[in-house]
Design a protein around this motif. Structure first.
Motif, PDB file in Angstrom:
ATOM      1  N   LYS A   1      85.513   2.414  53.480  1.00 24.60           N
ATOM      2  CA  LYS A   1      84.806   2.569  52.203  1.00 24.60           C
ATOM      3  C   LYS A   1      84.173   3.943  52.043  1.00 24.60           C
ATOM      4  O   LYS A   1      84.256   4.558  50.977  1.00 24.60           O
ATOM      5  CB  LYS A   1      83.722   1.494  52.076  1.00 24.60           C
ATOM      6  CG  LYS A   1      82.980   1.508  50.731  1.00 24.60           C
ATOM      7  CD  LYS A   1      82.027   0.339  50.625  1.00 24.60           C
ATOM      8  CE  LYS A   1      81.253   0.352  49.309  1.00 24.60           C
ATOM      9  NZ  LYS A   1      82.148   0.176  48.131  1.00 24.60           N
TER      10      LYS A   1
ATOM     11  N   CYS B   1      75.220   3.031  53.447  1.00 26.45           N
ATOM     12  CA  CYS B   1      76.101   2.609  54.543  1.00 26.45           C
ATOM     13  C   CYS B   1      75.479   1.446  55.319  1.00 26.45           C
ATOM     14  O   CYS B   1      76.161   0.478  55.667  1.00 26.45           O
ATOM     15  CB  CYS B   1      76.363   3.773  55.497  1.00 26.45           C
ATOM     16  SG  CYS B   1      77.248   5.180  54.778  1.00 26.45           S
TER      17      CYS B   1
ATOM     18  N   PHE C   1      75.703  -1.925  53.458  1.00 26.83           N
ATOM     19  CA  PHE C   1      77.083  -2.431  53.480  1.00 26.83           C
ATOM     20  C   PHE C   1      77.413  -2.997  54.857  1.00 26.83           C
ATOM     21  O   PHE C   1      77.962  -4.094  54.991  1.00 26.83           O
ATOM     22  CB  PHE C   1      78.042  -1.295  53.124  1.00 26.83           C
ATOM     23  CG  PHE C   1      79.499  -1.666  53.199  1.00 26.83           C
ATOM     24  CD1 PHE C   1      80.120  -2.296  52.133  1.00 26.83           C
ATOM     25  CD2 PHE C   1      80.243  -1.375  54.333  1.00 26.83           C
ATOM     26  CE1 PHE C   1      81.466  -2.638  52.201  1.00 26.83           C
ATOM     27  CE2 PHE C   1      81.581  -1.715  54.413  1.00 26.83           C
ATOM     28  CZ  PHE C   1      82.197  -2.342  53.348  1.00 26.83           C
ATOM     29  N   LEU C   2      77.041  -2.269  55.888  1.00 26.11           N
ATOM     30  CA  LEU C   2      77.363  -2.675  57.250  1.00 26.11           C
ATOM     31  C   LEU C   2      76.596  -3.926  57.661  1.00 26.11           C
ATOM     32  O   LEU C   2      77.153  -4.838  58.287  1.00 26.11           O
ATOM     33  CB  LEU C   2      77.054  -1.516  58.187  1.00 26.11           C
ATOM     34  CG  LEU C   2      77.419  -1.667  59.655  1.00 26.11           C
ATOM     35  CD1 LEU C   2      77.853  -0.328  60.235  1.00 26.11           C
ATOM     36  CD2 LEU C   2      76.230  -2.188  60.453  1.00 26.11           C
TER      37      LEU C   2
ATOM     38  N   LEU D   1      83.382   0.060  57.145  1.00 23.80           N
ATOM     39  CA  LEU D   1      82.527   1.121  56.616  1.00 23.80           C
ATOM     40  C   LEU D   1      83.309   2.416  56.447  1.00 23.80           C
ATOM     41  O   LEU D   1      83.186   3.110  55.419  1.00 23.80           O
ATOM     42  CB  LEU D   1      81.344   1.351  57.564  1.00 23.80           C
ATOM     43  CG  LEU D   1      80.354   2.416  57.097  1.00 23.80           C
ATOM     44  CD1 LEU D   1      79.348   1.805  56.134  1.00 23.80           C
ATOM     45  CD2 LEU D   1      79.631   3.052  58.269  1.00 23.80           C
TER      46      LEU D   1
END
Length: 390
Positions: free
Chosen positions: A103, A236, A239-240, A100
């Motif tokens: 990115k 976030c 994505f995580l 994370l």
């Protein structure tokens, strides 16, 4: 798709096996083989051993402590660690927060945190779930009000694994009200030593303390600890969570537990004959073997076809859903093989062939949570249904 490894990949697998045989502390291997969960000290010790080789965060860039390994090599490494068995590096550090920050993080955040995440110097926990906001995560209420160069955080998190051992927590907080509940959420890194944080233990059904409630009472967090844009923390989180759900599948762990169950069946007897000769048990082991093999192939398909739909969040849900079901089936089988012995002994008591039974039974109890954490099975099925129906 052809899943045969290249000669170079086969050589890498042998390199990993040799490294683990040489460097894995025997006390850790024995404890995990008997079904005990890895302790924090186990994870940190072996993570530092892997970090010396660049394998603690193998998919990260070399500049940040990784080995820049390809997808196949990364999966080979994971398989060999879990089948040893050895503890995987901290999922919160390496699988979730590290990628994370690569990115969404600032250069300063990357330079400060990534080396410490890879080496195990810092131990992170995850502050997502709240009372009433678990599977419906976007309904979270923990607030962060900005005052100058700080956020003032108030609220509560629950089911926070290892919060009592953690140095830091990465948390979702609400920084503004918005018409859509996924908007107005921000992602903060919070030092657990900050005044105003209280951690209370939750003892689970396996009699272990690995879960906690975490309370934030006017906790001041520097604005520089914001990851990504203010109000865009949901990006976030998505994505995580995709990375988390893939990791929760623990595909090679399923294979290791199946091998362990087979070894027990050969060793244990009933009416003077090995349990392995029982036709019903043979059929159950064969069915589980087919399920584990299917999960292994599915995992390889996902990692080796990153540019297709297989790499999407719905495919992570497939792995999470099926992986947790298989883990539960396998530890349930081991608990059954333990029989009454598992109920009569405390973990660590006694010697002989039955000393695996009690931790096996406790692992069965703990496994019931696997279909809840990381997004419940019902939520994963909703994601899959939406992907299939559009």
């Amino acid at each position: 798709m052809d899943f045969r490894l290249t000669p170079e990949q086969e050589a890498f697998r042998e390199e990993v096996r040799a490294f683990i045989r040489e460097r894995l502390p025997e006390d850790i291997r024995e404890r995990l083989a008997m079904g005990h969960p890895a302790r924090k000290d186990d994870v940190v010790r072996f993570q530092r051993i892997l970090h010396e080789r660049g394998w603690a965060a193998p998919h990260w860039p070399r500049a940040h402590g990784g080995a820049d390994l390809g997808q196949a090599e990364r999966l080979i490494l994971q398989e060999e660690i879990q089948r040893a068995p050895a503890p995987m590096p901290s999922i919160f550090n390496v699988v979730m927060l590290g990628p994370l920050l690569l990115k969404f993080g600032t250069a300063k955040q990357q330079d400060h945190f990534l080396p410490r995440l890879a080496s195990g110097e810092l131990w992170f926990c995850q502050g997502f779930s709240e009372p009433g906001s678990g599977s419906d995560l976007a309904s979270l209420r923990t607030s962060a009000r900005r005052e100058g160069d700080e956020y003032v955080v108030n609220g509560q998190k629950i089911w926070t694994s290892s919060a009592h051992q953690a140095d830091w927590v990465f948390a979702l907080v609400r920084t503004e009200k918005a018409p859509r509940k996924q908007d107005g959420i921000s992602f903060l890194l919070i030092d657990m030593r900050t005044p105003g944080i209280t951690v209370r233990p939750i003892v689970s059904i396996d009699h272990a303390h690995h879960l906690n409630e975490v309370f934030f009472d006017n906790v001041r967090v520097p604005v520089e600890n914001l990851v990504g844009e203010e109000g865009r923390g949901w990006d976030c989180a998505k994505f995580l969570l995709g990375n988390e759900r893939t990791g929760i599948a623990n595909v090679a762990y399923c294979r290791e537990r199946l091998d362990f169950a087979r070894a027990l069946a050969r060793k244990l007897t009933q009416a003077g004959r090995p349990l392995a000769e029982d036709a019903v048990l043979q059929a159950e082991l064969a069915a589980l073997d087919a399920e584990v093999r299917a999960l292994e192939v599915t995992n390889w398909r996902m990692l080796l076809a990153p540019q297709t739909a297989l790499a999407g969040p719905s495919f992570a849900s497939v792995l999470k859903l099926k992986g947790t079901e298989l883990q539960q089936d396998l530890v349930a089988l081991i608990a059954r093989l333990g029989g009454l012995t598992a109920l009569e002994r405390r973990p660590g008591e006694g010697e002989g062939s039955e000393h695996w039974a009690a931790p096996g039974n406790l692992r069965y109890l703990q496994s019931r949570a696997a279909s809840i954490y990381g997004g419940s099975s019902e939520i994963q099925k909703d994601i899959l249904a939406k992907a299939a129906l559009g």
